[in-house]
Design a protein around this motif. Structure first.
Motif, PDB file in Angstrom:
ATOM      1  N   VAL A 290     -24.914  15.491 -23.217  1.00 41.89           N
ATOM      2  CA  VAL A 290     -23.832  15.977 -21.993  1.00 41.89           C
ATOM      3  C   VAL A 290     -22.556  16.571 -22.602  1.00 41.89           C
ATOM      4  CG1 VAL A 290     -22.529  15.273 -20.044  1.00 41.89           C
ATOM      5  CG2 VAL A 290     -24.736  14.184 -20.480  1.00 41.89           C
ATOM      6  N   LEU A 291     -21.949  15.906 -23.553  1.00 39.61           N
ATOM      7  CA  LEU A 291     -20.833  16.477 -24.351  1.00 39.61           C
ATOM      8  C   LEU A 291     -20.978  18.032 -24.836  1.00 39.61           C
ATOM      9  CD1 LEU A 291     -18.103  16.302 -25.406  1.00 39.61           C
ATOM     10  CD2 LEU A 291     -18.871  15.099 -27.378  1.00 39.61           C
ATOM     11  N   ALA A 292     -22.271  17.849 -25.712  1.00 43.40           N
ATOM     12  CA  ALA A 292     -22.438  19.335 -26.096  1.00 43.40           C
ATOM     13  C   ALA A 292     -22.696  20.351 -25.109  1.00 43.40           C
ATOM     14  CB  ALA A 292     -23.884  19.136 -26.852  1.00 43.40           C
ATOM     15  N   ILE A 293     -23.335  20.075 -23.962  1.00 47.65           N
ATOM     16  CA  ILE A 293     -23.467  20.946 -22.884  1.00 47.65           C
ATOM     17  C   ILE A 293     -22.155  21.518 -22.409  1.00 47.65           C
ATOM     18  CG2 ILE A 293     -24.393  21.314 -20.350  1.00 47.65           C
ATOM     19  CD1 ILE A 293     -26.576  19.114 -21.168  1.00 47.65           C
ATOM     20  N   ILE A 294     -21.443  20.706 -22.080  1.00 49.71           N
ATOM     21  CA  ILE A 294     -20.012  20.741 -21.479  1.00 49.71           C
ATOM     22  C   ILE A 294     -19.219  21.933 -22.860  1.00 49.71           C
ATOM     23  CG2 ILE A 294     -17.764  20.265 -21.051  1.00 49.71           C
ATOM     24  CD1 ILE A 294     -19.262  17.664 -19.863  1.00 49.71           C
ATOM     25  N   THR A 295     -19.291  21.466 -23.977  1.00 50.72           N
ATOM     26  CA  THR A 295     -18.772  22.281 -24.907  1.00 50.72           C
ATOM     27  C   THR A 295     -19.410  23.625 -25.023  1.00 50.72           C
ATOM     28  OG1 THR A 295     -18.472  19.988 -26.201  1.00 50.72           O
ATOM     29  CG2 THR A 295     -18.003  22.215 -27.229  1.00 50.72           C
ATOM     30  N   MET A 296     -20.504  23.741 -25.022  1.00 49.70           N
ATOM     31  CA  MET A 296     -21.302  24.953 -25.090  1.00 49.70           C
ATOM     32  C   MET A 296     -20.906  25.879 -23.920  1.00 49.70           C
ATOM     33  SD  MET A 296     -25.292  25.359 -25.643  1.00 49.70           S
ATOM     34  CE  MET A 296     -25.520  25.317 -27.454  1.00 49.70           C
ATOM     35  N   GLY A 297     -20.747  25.364 -22.931  1.00 49.46           N
ATOM     36  CA  GLY A 297     -20.383  26.038 -21.646  1.00 49.46           C
ATOM     37  C   GLY A 297     -18.993  26.666 -21.805  1.00 49.46           C
ATOM     38  N   PHE A 298     -18.184  25.967 -22.427  1.00 53.28           N
ATOM     39  CA  PHE A 298     -16.771  26.570 -22.491  1.00 53.28           C
ATOM     40  C   PHE A 298     -16.631  27.506 -23.647  1.00 53.28           C
ATOM     41  CE2 PHE A 298     -15.526  23.355 -19.598  1.00 53.28           C
ATOM     42  CZ  PHE A 298     -14.435  23.865 -18.808  1.00 53.28           C
ATOM     43  N   ILE A 299     -17.260  27.218 -24.811  1.00 52.54           N
ATOM     44  CA  ILE A 299     -16.985  27.964 -26.107  1.00 52.54           C
ATOM     45  C   ILE A 299     -17.474  29.227 -25.877  1.00 52.54           C
ATOM     46  CG2 ILE A 299     -17.176  28.046 -28.620  1.00 52.54           C
ATOM     47  CD1 ILE A 299     -16.377  25.109 -28.565  1.00 52.54           C
ATOM     48  N   SER A 300     -18.875  29.392 -25.281  1.00 52.72           N
ATOM     49  CA  SER A 300     -19.636  30.382 -25.227  1.00 52.72           C
ATOM     50  C   SER A 300     -18.782  31.682 -24.378  1.00 52.72           C
ATOM     51  CB  SER A 300     -21.094  30.135 -24.450  1.00 52.72           C
ATOM     52  OG  SER A 300     -20.562  30.015 -23.061  1.00 52.72           O
TER      53      SER A 300
END
Lengths: 831, 107
Positions: A290-300
């Motif tokens: 879940v942390l990775a999904i959120i991080t990916m969503g923003f950094i992308s």
């Protein structure tokens, strides 16, 4: 099944079923709409695939001229466009629309008619776009439509217009799907399914949907601006007249790079769903994922300039984006290690869908590694616009999206049809695609490193590219045969497939708790969820749900009833009555298609008439929504009716929609600021009408209208609905005054958008403001009528906060425009 | 702090702060380079690099404090993940800022 349960299923089937025959076009049920999205997406995939084969045929041998340069340009442009806009995103949205309600224990999506509208917009937009190929006037400037190549000087034909209008039309569907997926996931989960118990697939879709809301508006805006420049002579991207072609690249890639992750995230969600099932253990590191999904969503969203490393921006800026591009590999890596750990620690069953999981892991990791290589600026400079980039892109997109998607199709095929696929054909299809893909694109890395630029329609012999291109073409055809085998398998399984048992893969998620193929209402009753793996930990669920032992397991009087729950803990909040079959979505989409076609034909008056008609249809739609008597419900002891609540799904939908709206507006402000600070020929051009003074006086009634609506809403909160209708007419009158003033300012001034880029921005901004003020004002008038008829009252306040939020937004954008366009240039000494 | 650590909004605040930092860094650089008379005259000791380093420090401290608070206050899933999001924002902020130490602007 008891008689009582049988009667319940019969009642539900009557309430939720589609109309027979052509009446099926009025279906709004998420199962029907989701399947239509997927089937249409696959058809567009086949069209895009044929285009790819034509490209590979042309490039198979050097100095081959099967197609002229212009036709070749159309082929690769339409291949990219069809695959990205008409296949990848819609098919994943369709899968999400089909699965999400079933996974979270809901009977439908939050806004079924919006979903159906989105589908028809997608279908009509796709047909309009692809029809350009029939007349050989398809767009030919590449799928990212760079200016100045796509402007009226260098592309005088209608090709770019088809692209700009068709894609914008299609994007209505993406944004509408984004809104309803967000609200459904947050507000309609089965009781007990708190955020930590939510299937991981829902986290992926939630992130994807939110990314759509922020990622698509910049492209919608850019498309409108470029079309205005091409058709009406406005100035945004023409460097000689004060615009800047790089603005297009910024706006495009503000959409374009997140789009890669918009495509990847749901595909990764499929992988994260399948791996625990076949490893027969829970996913390792749910919280980390879940942390990775959120991080990916923003950094992308912080990577877009890595597509622009060669356009001449400062090294420091390049370094920002280079680091961000490498950072995004970290959350990707977290997911890959979580998947590997799940497989490592589980007892893996090597069923057919797992082949695609392994194919995905191999190919996507390779694509990710070349992505990190491309994040390095010096390397990017060397291979920019070469076939290395094409190879990388296909490794990421095919590996990261197509393989999981086909794996997902195989996994959920028994759910769609109630039958199992063929093992033999499935395995043949996989290996043909896997081998064909790698033969095509692994070699293409080398082709790029040897210097072959992308998009050349032919090449000289003896440059070292001949054998590589030939093998790539052979590989492409092997892959195409593999796709044909998969399609054959899918088609044949409907007739010859073994009937699937209940929960054939022994999965843990709720969609397998229902009959397959599913009934239109999904669940005869709504279960109470106590675990993240309901089908493993509550094995009796299929029986209790079917027997009507859960919530809403009663006759619904032909109403489509669903539960609304709280966003965090999924506690019951409201009972929602959803609309049934409706022709409104098809009618509205058809009218919008007329607008699109008339704009293409430059029949602007007809387009304007159709646009006005579309607004009439929208207001007709709005009239029968909310607390209209057609949506009345029997009182229950479960929860209040949604029309009795203050924060129903309507308010959530408005809030989420305004996120996308704000993203578009901020993109416009960014564009203006960019032109102001960067475009060499830009200059502020004073206007006689849009002065600080006139804008202030114009904004005053708007502010009073919003304030009046707010006061009425607050009064209603105190259960006081006396003279509500009269008060709303007051706000309406103030809104009309503001609109008249705004339109007068607009037409009485000396705005000259064909001569001054500043005026072009002003015209678009004022148009945006007029649209919002107009919508707020007319809707307030409708609310006044509704209050008079008792649709809005102290007992039914549902609609007031929805419009209140829109009024506040309308006031904010107005005053933001006021500050930006009056004070900021003056402060900079420009006016 | 009014918003409890378990509130879902914390899941997005950390990286929203990072986004604001990133926009400020890239936007600030772009504007500075368009208006500066002699942008690279001061080498690395110029107003932009120094300002961006100060911004990085402030953002990092803020994210660090929020991560610490969230981790200590949270007892359940969303709060712990939110703390992770704050840390991710912190790492991303520091990571993106590293080039500021080595590269002058506008070159």
């Amino acid at each position: 099944m008891t008689d009582k349960a049988a009667q319940l299923h019969q009642d539900l089937a009557r309430a939720w079923g589609n109309l027979p025959g052509w009446g099926g076009l009025s279906a709004v049920n998420h199962t029907s709409v989701g399947l239509r999205f997927m089937v249409t997406g696959v058809i567009f995939f086949l069209i895009g695939g044929v285009l790819a084969m034509l490209v590979r045929t042309q490039l198979a041998r050097p100095e081959q001229e099967l197609f002229s340069p212009d036709v070749y340009n159309q082929l690769f442009t339409m291949h990219g466009t069809v695959m990205m806009f008409l296949f990848a995103i819609p098919v994943l949205e369709g899968l999400a629309m089909y699965l999400i309600p079933k996974m979270i224990g809901a009977r439908d999506l939050a806004y079924p008619r919006i979903g159906a509208l989105g589908y028809f917009c997608y279908l009509f937009g796709g047909i309009i776009l692809c029809s350009s190929m029939l007349w050989s006037i398809a767009p030919s400037s590449g799928w990212f439509m760079y200016t100045p190549l796509s402007d009226a000087t260098f592309s005088p034909g209608r090709g770019p217009d088809f692209w700009l209008l068709g894609i914008t039309f299609v994007e209505i569907s993406a944004v509408s799907a984004g809104v309803e997926l967000v609200v459904t996931i947050l507000r309609m989960r089965a009781p007990g399914m708190s955020l930590q118990k939510m299937p991981v697939f829902c986290w992926y879709i939630l992130a994807m949907a939110l990314m759509i809301l922020f990622g698509f508006p910049p492209l919608i805006l850019a498309s409108i601006m470029l079309e205005l420049e091409r058709a009406a002579g406005f100035i945004f991207f023409d460097g000689l007249r004060g615009g800047d072609p790089l603005l297009w690249q910024h706006l495009f890639w503000l959409f374009g790079h997140p789009e890669v992750y918009i495509i990847f995230l749901p595909a990764a969600g499929i992988i994260s769903t399948m791996i625990p099932v076949f490893a027969q253990r829970p996913l390792v590191g749910y919280g980390w994922i879940v942390l990775a999904i959120i991080t990916m969503g923003f950094i992308s969203f912080g990577l877009w300039v890595h597509h622009m490393f060669t356009v001449g921006i400062p090294h420091l800026a390049q370094a920002f984006f280079s680091v961000a591009s490498m950072l995004v590999a970290v959350p990707t890596g977290i997911q890959i290690f979580a998947w590997l750990a799940t497989l490592w620690s589980g007892k893996v069953r090597f069923e057919l869908p797992m082949l695609w999981v392994f194919g995905f892991l191999v190919i996507f990791v390779c694509g990710g590694l070349t992505g990190v290589m491309l994040a390095l600026v010096p390397f990017d400079w060397q291979v920019h616009d070469s076939y290395f980039v094409v190879a990388h892109m296909h490794y990421v997109l095919v590996g990261g999206m197509l393989f999981p998607l086909i794996g997902g199709f195989y996994y959920w095929l028994p759910h769609f049809s109630g039958r199992m696929p063929s093992q033999t054909l499935g395995k043949w299809g996989f290996w043909l695609i896997f081998i064909g893909f790698n033969a095509t694109f692994l070699l293409m890395h080398l082709t790029g490193l040897l210097g072959m630029p992308r998009r050349v329609y032919t090449y000289e012999a003896g440059l070292g590219w001949d054998w590589l291109n030939l093998l790539s073409s052979v590989g492409g055809f092997v892959m195409a045969i593999g796709v044909a085998v998969i399609i054959l398998d899918f088609l044949l399984h409907f007739r010859f497939g073994t009937p699937a048992s209940t929960n054939p893969w022994k999965a843990d998620t709720l969609e397998w708790a229902m009959d397959t193929p599913p009934s239109p209402y999904n669940f005869a009753s709504i279960p109470q969820i106590t675990s993240r793996h309901p089908m493993w930990d509550q094995p009796d669920l299929p029986r209790t749900i079917a027997a009507g032992e859960g919530l809403l397991g009663r006759s619904s009087h032909d109403h489509r009833e669903v539960l609304g729950t709280s966003a965090s803990n999924a506690e019951i909040r409201e009972l929602i009555r959803l609309p049934g079959n409706s022709w409104l979505p098809l009618q509205l989409a058809a009218i919008l298609a007329v607008v699109c076609i008339c704009l293409l034909l430059r029949a602007y008056w007809v387009a304007l008439g159709a646009a006005v008609l579309s607004f009439v249809w929208v207001f007709r739609w709005v009239w029968v929504a909310g607390a209209h008597p057609a949506n009345s419900m029997e009182p229950t002891d479960i929860a209040p009716a949604t029309t009795q609540t203050w924060s129903g799904i309507g308010l959530w939908g408005m809030g989420v929609t305004l996120l996308a709206d704000a993203a578009l507006y901020l993109s416009l402000i960014f564009g203006w600021f960019y032109l102001w600070t960067v475009a060499p020929q830009w200059q502020f051009s004073p206007t006689s009408s849009l002065t600080a003074q006139t804008m202030f006086w114009c904004g005053l009634p708007l502010t009073l209208a919003a304030l009046g609506h707010w006061l009425l809403t607050q009064r209603l909160r105190r259960k006081n609905d006396a003279n509500l209708s009269a008060g709303l007419w007051g706000s309406f009158s103030l809104g009309v005054m503001h609109l008249i003033a705004l339109i007068w300012i607009f037409f009485s001034g000396d705005l000259s958008p064909r001569n001054h880029p500043h005026h072009s921005v002003l015209v678009v901004t004022v148009g945006y403001l007029v649209l919002h003020s107009g919508l707020a004002t007319i809707t307030t008038g409708l609310q006044a009528l509704r209050a008079k008829r008792g649709f809005i009252s102290a007992q039914r306040p549902y609609e007031m906060p929805v419009l209140q939020m829109f009024w506040i937004y309308t006031a904010i954008i107005y005053w933001l425009a006021f500050v930006c366009f009056t004070f900021a240039p003056a402060a900079g000494g420009a006016m | 702090m009014k918003l409890p650590a378990e509130h879902p909004l914390h899941l997005v605040i950390g990286l929203t702060i990072w986004s604001a930092f990133f926009i400020a860094a890239y936007g600030g650089l772009s504007v500075y380079c368009s208006v500066a008379v002699e942008p690279d005259a001061g080498g690395l000791k110029n107003p932009l690099n120094l300002g961006l380093l100060a911004l990085t420090a402030a953002t990092s401290v803020l994210l660090g404090i929020l991560a610490n608070w969230c981790w200590r206050s949270a007892k359940k899933f969303p709060g712990k993940v939110s703390a992770g999001v704050y840390i991710a924002g912190l790492i991303a902020t520091v990571g993106v800022a590293i080039p500021i130490i080595f590269l002058p602007p506008c070159v």
